[in-house]
Scaffold this motif. Sequence first.
Motif, mmCIF file in Angstrom:
data_model
loop_
_atom_site.group_PDB
_atom_site.id
_atom_site.type_symbol
_atom_site.label_atom_id
_atom_site.label_comp_id
_atom_site.label_asym_id
_atom_site.label_seq_id
_atom_site.Cartn_x
_atom_site.Cartn_y
_atom_site.Cartn_z
ATOM 1 N N VAL A 56 0.869 -1.169 0.000
ATOM 2 C CA VAL A 56 0.000 0.000 0.000
ATOM 3 C C VAL A 56 0.912 1.227 0.000
ATOM 4 O O VAL A 56 1.890 1.281 0.753
ATOM 5 C CB VAL A 56 -0.897 -0.004 1.257
ATOM 6 N N VAL A 86 -4.645 6.156 -0.590
ATOM 7 C CA VAL A 86 -3.582 5.178 -0.826
ATOM 8 C C VAL A 86 -3.841 4.473 -2.152
ATOM 9 O O VAL A 86 -4.963 4.467 -2.661
ATOM 10 C CB VAL A 86 -3.491 4.128 0.306
ATOM 11 N N THR A 87 -2.787 3.887 -2.703
ATOM 12 C CA THR A 87 -2.932 3.042 -3.880
ATOM 13 C C THR A 87 -2.348 1.675 -3.563
ATOM 14 O O THR A 87 -1.449 1.543 -2.735
ATOM 15 C CB THR A 87 -2.192 3.621 -5.110
ATOM 16 N N ASP A 88 -2.907 0.685 -4.219
ATOM 17 C CA ASP A 88 -2.422 -0.683 -4.105
ATOM 18 C C ASP A 88 -2.617 -1.313 -5.471
ATOM 19 O O ASP A 88 -3.745 -1.402 -5.957
ATOM 20 C CB ASP A 88 -3.199 -1.449 -3.034
ATOM 21 N N ASP A 93 -8.202 -5.390 -3.628
ATOM 22 C CA ASP A 93 -7.853 -5.264 -2.214
ATOM 23 C C ASP A 93 -8.701 -4.171 -1.568
ATOM 24 O O ASP A 93 -8.861 -3.087 -2.114
ATOM 25 C CB ASP A 93 -6.371 -4.912 -2.033
ATOM 26 N N ILE A 95 -8.870 -1.667 1.541
ATOM 27 C CA ILE A 95 -7.917 -1.069 2.471
ATOM 28 C C ILE A 95 -8.641 -0.737 3.769
ATOM 29 O O ILE A 95 -9.753 -0.212 3.764
ATOM 30 C CB ILE A 95 -7.304 0.218 1.879
ATOM 31 N N ALA A 139 -2.386 1.694 7.156
ATOM 32 C CA ALA A 139 -3.284 1.215 6.102
ATOM 33 C C ALA A 139 -2.909 -0.214 5.781
ATOM 34 O O ALA A 139 -1.768 -0.497 5.439
ATOM 35 C CB ALA A 139 -3.183 2.105 4.876
ATOM 36 N N ASP A 141 -3.992 -3.716 3.577
ATOM 37 C CA ASP A 141 -4.857 -4.271 2.539
ATOM 38 C C ASP A 141 -5.487 -5.561 3.031
ATOM 39 O O ASP A 141 -5.014 -6.199 3.965
ATOM 40 C CB ASP A 141 -4.140 -4.424 1.207
#
Length: 144
Positions: A56, A86-88, A93, A95, A139, A141
């Motif tokens: 994340v 946030v990015t994943d 997923d 978060i 954070a 996932d």
Amino acid sequence: FSIEPNTGLVYQLRPLDRETQSSYTLSVTAADGGRPALRSSANYTITVLDENDNPVVFEGADSEGVLHARVSENSPAGTPVTTINVTDLDENDMIEFELVSSNEEDARLFRIDQSTGELFTNAVLDAENKGSYSFTVFAKDSSA
């Protein structure tokens, strides 16, 4: 990919990464040993399943990984401060956000929506008492 000619088993020759390529199409032709040889062809799609192999990443953090936000003093409890984004790269997923801190007093003055990352005040803040607050947002996932 490689196909074992006698059994038709398909083998991957290198590691696959869904974030780089999510599927492959193979054109396979089979022939019998007769005279004349009879052939048949078919296309097969191989779908690469996702693994939780990407971290994340907090958007907007400075070079030290710190996010900054401002809120007006004397704002009522429940005032939105910011949304932690946030990015994943992993697929599907969810978060989950959590406030953690070595300074429990600062962390108690705020709350975070576990699903959206929206940060709110939990009390009226007075800049004359304290001008800044520090805490950690975690954070995670859904696959961690």
